[in-house]
Scaffold this motif. Structure first.
Motif, short mmCIF file in Angstrom:
data_model
loop_
_atom_site.label_atom_id
_atom_site.label_comp_id
_atom_site.label_asym_id
_atom_site.label_seq_id
_atom_site.Cartn_x
_atom_site.Cartn_y
_atom_site.Cartn_z
N UNK A 105 3.57 5.90 -2.93
CA UNK A 105 4.82 6.60 -3.23
C UNK A 105 5.15 6.57 -4.72
N UNK A 106 5.03 5.41 -5.33
CA UNK A 106 5.37 5.27 -6.75
C UNK A 106 4.44 6.12 -7.61
N UNK A 107 3.15 6.13 -7.28
CA UNK A 107 2.19 6.91 -8.05
C UNK A 107 2.52 8.41 -7.99
N UNK A 112 5.44 -0.51 -12.59
CA UNK A 112 6.68 -0.35 -13.34
C UNK A 112 6.56 0.80 -14.33
N UNK A 113 5.41 0.88 -15.00
CA UNK A 113 5.23 1.91 -16.02
C UNK A 113 5.03 3.30 -15.42
N UNK A 114 4.38 3.37 -14.27
CA UNK A 114 4.22 4.67 -13.61
C UNK A 114 5.59 5.22 -13.22
N UNK A 151 11.78 12.45 0.77
CA UNK A 151 11.52 11.65 1.98
C UNK A 151 10.63 10.46 1.63
N UNK A 152 9.60 10.69 0.83
CA UNK A 152 8.71 9.60 0.41
C UNK A 152 9.50 8.54 -0.37
N UNK A 153 10.40 9.03 -1.20
CA UNK A 153 11.22 8.09 -1.98
C UNK A 153 12.09 7.24 -1.06
N UNK A 154 12.68 7.87 -0.05
CA UNK A 154 13.53 7.12 0.88
C UNK A 154 12.74 6.04 1.61
N UNK A 155 11.52 6.39 2.02
CA UNK A 155 10.65 5.41 2.68
C UNK A 155 10.30 4.28 1.72
N UNK A 163 0.83 -1.20 0.00
CA UNK A 163 0.00 0.00 0.00
C UNK A 163 0.87 1.25 0.00
N UNK A 164 1.88 1.27 0.88
CA UNK A 164 2.79 2.41 0.93
C UNK A 164 3.57 2.58 -0.35
N UNK A 165 4.03 1.46 -0.92
CA UNK A 165 4.78 1.51 -2.16
C UNK A 165 3.93 2.05 -3.31
N UNK A 166 2.68 1.63 -3.39
CA UNK A 166 1.80 2.09 -4.46
C UNK A 166 1.59 3.60 -4.39
#
Length: 387
Positions: A163-165, A242-244, A277-281, A158-161
């Protein structure tokens, strides 16, 4: 009521397996953008197309893997290899798959330890503290087993989705004009579609290695529909994410392909501290998910053997295996992320097609047919029975 209860129980299993698969994929190579640069965005606008090929191949392969493991209750790749391949030569494939899997998982652990240490250094924290933190969390996830790992991976996803978006669309908006230019002019760095196709298929070989972690959870699936939903849903989740993230890469093409940490470079250019910061998490969570998946596959394979050798419980043997893997991973991390993703995984992909993808697509449909026909027995029906 009991049927509805079973259905409710099966949903977390399917989601958990898909989340673990995504966690295996979303490791240091994915989250840093290094793998996308190596296998996709170096061909410019073609990176919008070729990932579809990668994940279509993987969706089909994983469907048959899930269904086979569901029917036979196979939960380790030793049992998988010994029952999928012809008995007389099965030992050869077991040895080959052992070597392939060990190398793949150790390289995965090497990548997550190196990535964690480097990430901590970005925030002026000692490299080895990052390595120790990642190792301790991975060890805990492995010790508590597949159900706990599925649950944790689901929450991490959930957190990864999120942040990536955010990273994908903000990065795209920041460099929208360059993105339009790359696509409109069909910029591809001189590579052909066949070159890009070959690279996409190589990435299929790289990613099929996660089968050893997720197939150990497949016996929890309850029916063919669950197998299909998990395989194609998981592949779709991986493709979309991956595409986002890839939008950032294409929007910064071609300069970003030369960077060791492409996404971090893109974030620095955006200049929004909260995104960094979001990227680091996100990166740390990705590293943990990948490391747990890698370690769990090897632990599942060897914990019984180690327990017999040392006359200890399988829990203790699992801890021993995980610790040894991490020790080797620390050594492997010294070679750096680029060498691990480009050279190391490139060689493993060549092994992956004959050992992983082709058997899954060609042999498993036949095995599944006979297994269902014979009531779930491992062997092909006897000649007399077929008559």
């Amino acid at each position: 009521a009991r049927t509805m209860e079973k259905k409710k129980m099966s949903i977390p299993v399917s989601v958990g397996i898909a989340s673990t698969w995504f966690g295996m994929h979303c490791g240091s190579g994915f989250a840093t953008g290094s793998q996308y640069a190596i296998y996709y965005s170096k061909y410019g606008w073609l990176a919008l197309i070729t990932p579809i090929i990668t994940w279509l191949v993987l969706a089909v392969a994983f469907y048959f893997i899930f269904e086979y493991c569901r029917i036979t209750k196979v939960s380790s790749y030793k049992d998988y290899a010994s029952n999928v391949f012809i008995k007389k030569i099965g030992i050869v494939f077991i040895i080959a798959i052992d070597l392939w899997s060990l190398c793949a998982q150790i390289m995965g652990v090497s990548g997550i330890l190196a990535g964690s240490g480097s990430l901590f250094e970005e925030y002026n924290v000692n490299y080895w503290i990052g390595v120790a933190a990642a190792g301790a969390i991975v060890l805990g996830m492995v010790v508590f087993g597949s159900r706990v790992m599925m649950r944790i991976s689901t929450y991490l996803t959930v957190g990864l989705l999120v942040c990536i978006t955010i990273l994908g669309f903000v990065g795209l908006a920041q460099n929208w004009d360059n993105f339009v230019q790359v696509v409109a002019n069909h910029e591809n760095g001189g590579g052909t579609f066949l070159d890009a196709l070959g690279s996409a298929l190589t990435y299929s070989g790289v990613q099929i290695g996660s089968m050893f972690a997720v197939c150990s959870m497949a016996p929890e699936l309850r029916n063919t529909k669950e197998s299909a939903k998990t395989a194609f849903g998981g592949a779709f989740l991986n493709l979309i994410m991956l595409q986002i993230l890839g939008l950032v890469m294409i929007a910064n093409y071609p300069e970003i392909n030369a960077e060791t940490l492409p996404v971090l470079t893109a974030l620095s250019a955006i200049g929004i501290p909260v995104l960094r910061i979001l990227y680091a998490i996100m990166l740390f969570l990705a590293l943990i998910s990948t490391g747990a998946g890698c370690a769990f596959a090897i632990v599942t394979r060897f914990k019984g053997i180690i327990a017999k050798w040392f006359k200890c419980s399988e829990t203790i043997s699992g801890v021993i295996i995980a610790l040894v893997m991490m020790a080797i991973g620390v050594f492997g991390s010294q070679f750096g992320l680029t060498a691990i993703f480009s050279t190391g995984y490139g060689y493993l992909s060549k092994m992956a097609w004959p050992l992983g993808i082709l058997p899954a697509i060609i042999i498993l449909p036949i095995r599944i047919y006979y297994l269902k026909k014979s009531g779930g027995k491992y062997d092909y029906p006897a000649k007399a029975e077929r008559q």
